[in-house]
Motif scaffolding. Structure first.
Motif, PDB file in Angstrom:
ATOM      1  N   ALA A  12       0.895  -1.163   0.013  1.00 15.71           N
ATOM      2  CA  ALA A  12      -0.039  -0.047  -0.041  1.00 15.71           C
ATOM      3  C   ALA A  12       1.094   1.065   0.027  1.00 15.71           C
ATOM      4  N   ILE A  13       0.342   2.233  -0.481  1.00 20.52           N
ATOM      5  CA  ILE A  13       1.250   3.626  -0.527  1.00 20.52           C
ATOM      6  C   ILE A  13       0.321   4.778   0.094  1.00 20.52           C
ATOM      7  N   ALA A  14       0.941   5.444   0.922  1.00 17.16           N
ATOM      8  CA  ALA A  14       0.086   6.483   1.492  1.00 17.16           C
ATOM      9  C   ALA A  14       0.911   7.709   1.553  1.00 17.16           C
ATOM     10  N   GLY A  15       0.431   8.866   1.874  1.00 20.30           N
ATOM     11  CA  GLY A  15       1.081   9.910   2.170  1.00 20.30           C
ATOM     12  C   GLY A  15       0.584  10.628   3.463  1.00 20.30           C
ATOM     13  N   PHE A  16       1.225  11.697   3.817  1.00 17.05           N
ATOM     14  CA  PHE A  16       0.619  12.520   5.063  1.00 17.05           C
ATOM     15  C   PHE A  16       1.156  13.915   5.076  1.00 17.05           C
ATOM     16  N   HIS A  17       0.606  14.731   5.795  1.00 15.78           N
ATOM     17  CA  HIS A  17       1.020  15.881   5.963  1.00 15.78           C
ATOM     18  C   HIS A  17       0.056  16.349   7.286  1.00 15.78           C
ATOM     19  N   SER A  18       0.872  17.402   7.885  1.00 16.03           N
ATOM     20  CA  SER A  18      -0.170  18.138   9.377  1.00 16.03           C
ATOM     21  C   SER A  18      -0.117  19.497   9.125  1.00 16.03           C
ATOM     22  N   ARG A  21      -1.442  19.579  15.699  1.00 15.24           N
ATOM     23  CA  ARG A  21      -1.757  18.075  15.983  1.00 15.24           C
ATOM     24  C   ARG A  21      -3.271  17.665  15.791  1.00 15.24           C
ATOM     25  N   HIS A  22      -4.036  18.735  15.650  1.00 13.37           N
ATOM     26  CA  HIS A  22      -5.307  18.646  15.178  1.00 13.37           C
ATOM     27  C   HIS A  22      -5.764  18.323  13.874  1.00 13.37           C
ATOM     28  N   GLU A  23      -4.779  18.536  12.974  1.00  9.93           N
ATOM     29  CA  GLU A  23      -5.031  18.443  11.711  1.00  9.93           C
ATOM     30  C   GLU A  23      -3.819  17.515  10.851  1.00  9.93           C
ATOM     31  N   VAL A  24      -3.753  16.266  11.083  1.00 11.42           N
ATOM     32  CA  VAL A  24      -2.853  15.263  10.502  1.00 11.42           C
ATOM     33  C   VAL A  24      -3.710  14.571   9.497  1.00 11.42           C
ATOM     34  N   ARG A  25      -3.219  14.602   8.250  1.00 10.92           N
ATOM     35  CA  ARG A  25      -3.988  14.040   7.273  1.00 10.92           C
ATOM     36  C   ARG A  25      -3.104  13.030   6.635  1.00 10.92           C
ATOM     37  N   TYR A  26      -3.709  11.706   6.410  1.00  8.37           N
ATOM     38  CA  TYR A  26      -3.069  10.703   5.932  1.00  8.37           C
ATOM     39  C   TYR A  26      -3.909  10.417   4.546  1.00  8.37           C
ATOM     40  N   LEU A  27      -3.161  10.253   3.406  1.00  9.31           N
ATOM     41  CA  LEU A  27      -3.483  10.274   2.062  1.00  9.31           C
ATOM     42  C   LEU A  27      -3.543   8.991   1.343  1.00  9.31           C
ATOM     43  N   HIS A  28      -4.742   8.525   1.012  1.00  9.95           N
ATOM     44  CA  HIS A  28      -4.600   7.114   0.416  1.00  9.95           C
ATOM     45  C   HIS A  28      -4.006   7.363  -1.050  1.00  9.95           C
ATOM     46  N   ALA A  47       0.312  13.731  -6.240  1.00  9.82           N
ATOM     47  CA  ALA A  47       0.479  14.101  -4.683  1.00  9.82           C
ATOM     48  C   ALA A  47       1.366  15.165  -4.549  1.00  9.82           C
ATOM     49  N   GLN A  48       1.123  16.240  -3.927  1.00  5.53           N
ATOM     50  CA  GLN A  48       1.933  17.420  -3.733  1.00  5.53           C
ATOM     51  C   GLN A  48       2.346  17.530  -2.179  1.00  5.53           C
ATOM     52  N   GLY A  49       3.643  17.903  -2.067  1.00  4.43           N
ATOM     53  CA  GLY A  49       4.027  18.229  -0.514  1.00  4.43           C
ATOM     54  C   GLY A  49       3.108  19.624  -0.040  1.00  4.43           C
ATOM     55  N   ALA A  50       2.874  19.398   1.337  1.00  2.75           N
ATOM     56  CA  ALA A  50       2.131  20.572   1.779  1.00  2.75           C
ATOM     57  C   ALA A  50       2.278  20.464   3.230  1.00  2.75           C
ATOM     58  N   TYR A  51       2.251  21.334   3.900  1.00  2.31           N
ATOM     59  CA  TYR A  51       2.102  21.850   5.278  1.00  2.31           C
ATOM     60  C   TYR A  51       3.345  21.257   6.143  1.00  2.31           C
ATOM     61  N   SER A  52       3.183  20.553   7.266  1.00  2.72           N
ATOM     62  CA  SER A  52       4.146  19.990   8.328  1.00  2.72           C
ATOM     63  C   SER A  52       4.446  18.576   8.063  1.00  2.72           C
ATOM     64  N   ASP A  81      11.549  13.714   3.119  1.00  2.00           N
ATOM     65  CA  ASP A  81      12.397  14.863   2.720  1.00  2.00           C
ATOM     66  C   ASP A  81      12.762  15.529   3.894  1.00  2.00           C
ATOM     67  N   GLY A  82      12.366  15.233   4.928  1.00  2.00           N
ATOM     68  CA  GLY A  82      12.798  16.097   6.100  1.00  2.00           C
ATOM     69  C   GLY A  82      12.543  15.556   7.423  1.00  2.00           C
TER      70      GLY A  82
END
Length: 156
Positions: A12-18, A21-28, A47-52, A81-82
């Motif tokens: 499976a492949i997923a992405g995430f950004h935050s 702490r109230h807005e952590v998105r896990y991207l399918h 998919a694009q890099g965004a936020y934290s 990447d960081g």
């Protein structure tokens, strides 16, 4: 993904950004039951890099999804990447410690975590999070060649 599916392994492949702490998105991007076809490919291409990067939360969520799978070896491969960071955290050591704790929690569940960092400065922090389970690829152009090599070395 193509090489892994050719080996007969599920992935499976997923992405995430935050954004705090109230807005952590896990991207399918690709589920275990999906083939490596146009749907996952287009989601990955879009998919694009965004936020934290609140990595600990994303690791725990991925671990929860992976823990329900049946496999001889459960590998959670993190491509980043960081270092962990978020706008609501003044001390970056806090999120590094949280990510390290998440890695230890996953290990206790029988999940093997390995990080591939594209950050040339990763040696300064990635070992504190992942122990010896990391690789640094400081030139993104090397990723297509190195990723299959790393995966094969981890699944032997």
């Amino acid at each position: 993904a193509w090489a892994i599916s050719q080996l007969g392994d599920q992935l499976a492949i997923a992405g995430f950004h935050s954004n705090t702490r109230h807005e952590v998105r896990y991207l399918h991007i690709k589920g275990f039951a999906e083939g490596w076809d146009d749907g996952p490919k287009s989601r990955l291409a879009g998919a694009q890099g965004a936020y934290s990067t609140r990595m600990g939360a994303a690791l725990r969520h991925a671990g929860h999804l992976l823990s329900g799978r049946t496999a001889d070896k459960k590998l959670l491969l993190v491509l980043t990447d960081g270092q962990p960071a978020d706008v609501d955290v003044a001390d970056p050591e806090h999120l590094k410690a949280d990510a390290a704790q998440a890695v230890r929690e996953l290990e206790r569940q029988g999940l093997y975590t390995h990080c591939i960092s594209l950050d040339a400065q990763a040696d300064a922090y990635v070992g504190r999070i992942f122990g010896s389970h990391f690789s640094v690829i400081d030139r993104v152009a090397q990723l297509p060649r190195r990723l299959p090599e790393i995966f094969l070395s981890l699944t032997r």
